[in-house]
Write an enzyme that holds these catalytic residues in place. Structure first.
Site, mmCIF file in Angstrom:
data_model
loop_
_atom_site.group_PDB
_atom_site.id
_atom_site.type_symbol
_atom_site.label_atom_id
_atom_site.label_comp_id
_atom_site.label_asym_id
_atom_site.label_seq_id
_atom_site.Cartn_x
_atom_site.Cartn_y
_atom_site.Cartn_z
ATOM 1 N N ASP A 13 0.806 -1.229 0.000
ATOM 2 C CA ASP A 13 0.000 0.000 0.000
ATOM 3 C C ASP A 13 0.836 1.275 0.000
ATOM 4 O OD1 ASP A 13 -2.188 -1.722 0.155
ATOM 5 O OD2 ASP A 13 -2.201 -1.664 2.342
ATOM 6 N N GLY A 40 -4.617 -4.292 -3.690
ATOM 7 C CA GLY A 40 -5.603 -3.240 -3.942
ATOM 8 C C GLY A 40 -4.819 -2.019 -4.358
ATOM 9 N N GLN A 223 1.987 -6.060 -3.449
ATOM 10 C CA GLN A 223 2.459 -6.206 -2.062
ATOM 11 C C GLN A 223 3.746 -5.379 -1.874
ATOM 12 O OE1 GLN A 223 1.320 -9.419 -3.706
ATOM 13 N NE2 GLN A 223 -0.567 -8.606 -2.933
ATOM 14 N N THR A 299 -8.391 -3.378 -0.047
ATOM 15 C CA THR A 299 -9.013 -4.655 -0.373
ATOM 16 C C THR A 299 -9.996 -5.076 0.708
ATOM 17 O OG1 THR A 299 -7.106 -5.316 -1.668
ATOM 18 C CG2 THR A 299 -8.488 -7.098 -0.862
HETATM 19 P P1 GDP Z 1 -0.807 0.333 -3.476
HETATM 20 O O1 GDP Z 1 -1.369 -0.962 -2.992
HETATM 21 O O2 GDP Z 1 0.658 0.433 -3.271
HETATM 22 O O3 GDP Z 1 -1.215 0.636 -4.892
HETATM 23 O O4 GDP Z 1 -1.450 1.466 -2.565
HETATM 24 P P2 GDP Z 1 -3.005 1.600 -2.141
HETATM 25 O O5 GDP Z 1 -3.773 2.098 -3.307
HETATM 26 O O6 GDP Z 1 -3.479 0.366 -1.468
HETATM 27 O O7 GDP Z 1 -2.889 2.679 -0.985
HETATM 28 C C1 GDP Z 1 -2.309 3.911 -1.201
HETATM 29 C C2 GDP Z 1 -3.341 5.004 -0.872
HETATM 30 O O8 GDP Z 1 -2.690 6.251 -0.836
HETATM 31 C C3 GDP Z 1 -4.421 5.150 -1.931
HETATM 32 O O9 GDP Z 1 -5.612 5.559 -1.305
HETATM 33 C C4 GDP Z 1 -3.887 6.252 -2.831
HETATM 34 O O10 GDP Z 1 -4.921 6.953 -3.508
HETATM 35 C C5 GDP Z 1 -3.199 7.131 -1.834
HETATM 36 N N1 GDP Z 1 -2.030 7.881 -2.318
HETATM 37 C C6 GDP Z 1 -1.036 7.472 -3.151
HETATM 38 N N2 GDP Z 1 -0.076 8.427 -3.244
HETATM 39 C C7 GDP Z 1 -0.483 9.440 -2.448
HETATM 40 C C8 GDP Z 1 0.087 10.704 -2.093
HETATM 41 O O11 GDP Z 1 1.180 11.068 -2.516
HETATM 42 N N3 GDP Z 1 -0.633 11.457 -1.195
HETATM 43 C C9 GDP Z 1 -1.841 11.076 -0.695
HETATM 44 N N4 GDP Z 1 -2.467 11.876 0.162
HETATM 45 N N5 GDP Z 1 -2.398 9.904 -1.014
HETATM 46 C C10 GDP Z 1 -1.721 9.095 -1.864
HETATM 47 P P1 IMO Z 2 -0.899 -4.241 -2.260
HETATM 48 O O1 IMO Z 2 -0.480 -4.755 -3.614
HETATM 49 C C1 IMO Z 2 -1.016 -4.657 2.053
HETATM 50 C C2 IMO Z 2 -0.946 -8.730 3.627
HETATM 51 C C3 IMO Z 2 -2.199 -9.135 4.381
HETATM 52 C C4 IMO Z 2 -1.600 -10.110 5.379
HETATM 53 C C5 IMO Z 2 -0.513 -10.804 4.570
HETATM 54 C C6 IMO Z 2 -0.932 -12.147 3.979
HETATM 55 O O2 IMO Z 2 -2.198 -3.509 -2.283
HETATM 56 O O3 IMO Z 2 0.204 -3.471 -1.621
HETATM 57 P P2 IMO Z 2 -2.506 -12.777 1.939
HETATM 58 O O4 IMO Z 2 -3.984 -12.506 1.705
HETATM 59 O O5 IMO Z 2 -1.632 -12.230 0.887
HETATM 60 O O6 IMO Z 2 -2.237 -14.229 2.216
HETATM 61 O O7 IMO Z 2 -2.177 -12.017 3.317
HETATM 62 O O8 IMO Z 2 -0.174 -9.915 3.519
HETATM 63 N N1 IMO Z 2 -1.189 -8.224 2.256
HETATM 64 C C7 IMO Z 2 -1.161 -6.926 1.934
HETATM 65 N N2 IMO Z 2 -1.021 -5.825 2.704
HETATM 66 N N3 IMO Z 2 -1.117 -4.537 0.712
HETATM 67 C C8 IMO Z 2 -1.227 -5.624 -0.068
HETATM 68 O O9 IMO Z 2 -1.201 -5.562 -1.415
HETATM 69 C C9 IMO Z 2 -1.301 -6.892 0.528
HETATM 70 N N4 IMO Z 2 -1.431 -8.159 0.067
HETATM 71 C C10 IMO Z 2 -1.341 -8.962 1.136
HETATM 72 O O10 IMO Z 2 -2.814 -8.032 4.992
HETATM 73 O O11 IMO Z 2 -0.967 -9.394 6.411
HETATM 74 MG MG MG Z 3 -2.867 -1.655 -1.760
#
Ligand code: GDP
Ligand code: IMO
Ligand code: MG
Length: 427
Positions: A13, A40, A223, A299
């Site tokens: 994330d 996600g 991840q 997610t």
């Molecule tokens: P990912 O799994 O690495 O693609 O990240 P996620 O989408 O799960 O979580 C990142 C969150 O931070 C999302 O809600 C993005 O819209 C938000 N985001 C990403 N870059 C920035 C940023 O520079 N500033 C802020 N405020 N939000 C951001």
């Molecule tokens: P993105 O791509 C954050 C974490 C779960 C749990 C561990 C194992 O959005 O960064 P799993 O369902 O993979 O067997 O869970 O890994 N996890 C993530 N945490 N972002 C993700 O993906 C994750 N995918 C798995 O929360 O701790």
């Molecule tokens: Mg994510």
């Protein structure tokens, strides 16, 4: 043309989706290489938010083709839903999205197993996403998985289903899960096969045809490095290799094709699920980061654990992946703190200092962070587009990240939108 790869440097994330969307503007083919619908990836364009779980985040860049590579475990139902949602929003998916015939499938029985195993764990819950990822990779490694191509060719599908169910039967029964009938699973698999058929390709051939044509290939990691099955905080990890190695093996691209490795990190740290997190803040500061950063899982919706930037963990991730450029996201969220903690080492119960991430999860859990305190910054950074728009104390913070991680921060995220980025350009 050399390819680029993008990796998460923390526990997921980090803002990978947003960065892939931005960098896809300079790509021809974006490839997801590992993980599954546990990911996600959020992309915000013109105030409209899309959360992508399986479709590569390059899909919102209209000229880009996207491939789900063979290292991904594919929940076909989830993918088809995602495609429908995107098409309902006017995103052209057909003809631009491809699925590797070598990718393994996630079936409802994998999700049921994942959830039942997790709920039976008394202590030591991993906090999985419940999407069936672990059980699907288990089948792959145990050589009883079913692949996308098996649905296309229909060869001995019944035999394959029987073998995969037999391998899991005792465990399903002991967990109180119902074992699907072979005929029921077969008709489900055939329906998925019919609906997936227009997207299915030989993914390795697609990647190499693109390479031969001199196209720009972009590998999208899911991840984060600290969730990697080998390099992460085992067993509190996911079941795939989220590092550069997983991106190569999951796409079929050779190592010497990749010239740039972008590591994405938040300016602070978050983690969903269980496991060690030395810089975690279980106090008002952590709550403030969670609220201002909207730190709830993309997610599962679970609140993310929040804390200060962890230098040793980020440096470890840069080293194991050969990161050439860092994208530091969410600096806007950290506006308004007088002082900001930056972990420069860990201290064990014996008072011994170290700067490395230990292999033992017990040892890691006993570490306390050693902080350097840096001056914070103020103001709404959402309008910043150039380095000159950023406060001096933030530039000092960025330098501290660069010095500690031995890699240059090229991009700085100042908000969730595609436009919310400062690109410092090539070095
Ligand atoms: P990912 O799994 O690495 O693609 O990240 P996620 O989408 O799960 O979580 C990142 C969150 O931070 C999302 O809600 C993005 O819209 C938000 N985001 C990403 N870059 C920035 C940023 O520079 N500033 C802020 N405020 N939000 C951001
Ligand atoms: P993105 O791509 C954050 C974490 C779960 C749990 C561990 C194992 O959005 O960064 P799993 O369902 O993979 O067997 O869970 O890994 N996890 C993530 N945490 N972002 C993700 O993906 C994750 N995918 C798995 O929360 O701790
Ligand atoms: Mg994510």
């Amino acid at each position: 043309m050399t390819a680029s790869a993008l990796i998460g440097l923390q526990w997921g994330d980090e803002g990978k989706g947003k960065m892939v969307d931005i960098l896809a503007a300079d790509a021809d083919l974006v490839v997801r290489c590992q993980g599954g619908s546990n990911a996600g990836h959020t992309v915000e364009v013109g105030g409209e938010k899309s959360v992508l779980h399986l479709v590569p985040s390059g899909i919102l860049a209209p000229e880009v083709r996207c491939l789900i590579g063979h290292g991904v475990v594919l929940d076909a139902e989830q993918l088809l839903k995602e495609i429908e949602t995107l098409e309902a929003r006017g995103v052209q998916v057909a003809g631009r999205l491809f699925v590797s015939d070598r990718a393994h499938l996630v079936f409802p029985v994998h999700r049921a197993l994942d959830q039942a195993q997790e709920s039976k764990r008394a202590k030591g819950k991993i906090g999985t996403t419940g999407k069936g990822i672990g059980p699907a990779y288990e089948d792959k490694v145990a050589r009883c998985g079913i692949r996308v191509g098996d649905l296309m060719r229909g060869q001995d599908l019944e035999g394959r289903i029987t073998r995969t169910l037999d391998a899991k039967r005792p465990r399903l029964e002991s967990l109180g899960c119902s074992v699907p009938a072979v005929a029921e699973m077969r008709s489900f698999a055939e329906e998925m096969g019919r609906r997936l058929a227009p997207y299915v390709v030989d993914g390795v051939e697609v990647v190499h045809a693109a390479r031969r044509a001199g196209e720009r290939i972009f590998l999208e990691g899911a991840q984060g490095s600290l969730l990697d099955i080998d390099l992460g905080t085992y067993p509190f990890v996911t079941s795939s290799n989220a590092n550069i190695g997983g991106l190569l093996s999951g796409s079929g691209l050779p190592a010497n094709a990749v010239g740039r490795v972008v590591g994405v990190s938040k300016a602070y740290t978050t983690r969903v699920g269980s496991g060690p997190f030395p810089t975690e803040l279980e106090d008002a500061t952590g709550n403030r980061l969670r609220e201002r950063g909207n730190e709830f899982g993309s997610t599962t919706g679970r609140p993310r654990r929040c804390g200060w930037f962890d230098g040793p963990a980020a440096r470890f991730a840069c080293a194991v992946n050969g990161v050439t450029d860092i994208a530091l996201t969410k600096v806007d969220v950290m506006s308004g703190f007088e002082k900001i903690g930056f972990a420069v080492a860990y201290e064990g119960p014996d008072g011994q200092r170290s700067e490395s991430v230990p292999g033992s999860v017990e040892e890691y859990a006993a570490k306390r962070p050693v902080y350097e305190w840096l001056a914070g910054w103020e103001g709404d950074l959402g309008g910043a587009r150039r380095e000159a728009d950023l406060p001096a104390s933030l530039l000092d913070y960025i330098r501290a990240v660069e010095d500690y991680c031995h890699a240059r921060v090229r991009w700085i995220g100042v908000g969730p939108g595609r436009e919310h980025i400062v690109d410092r350009g090539e070095a």
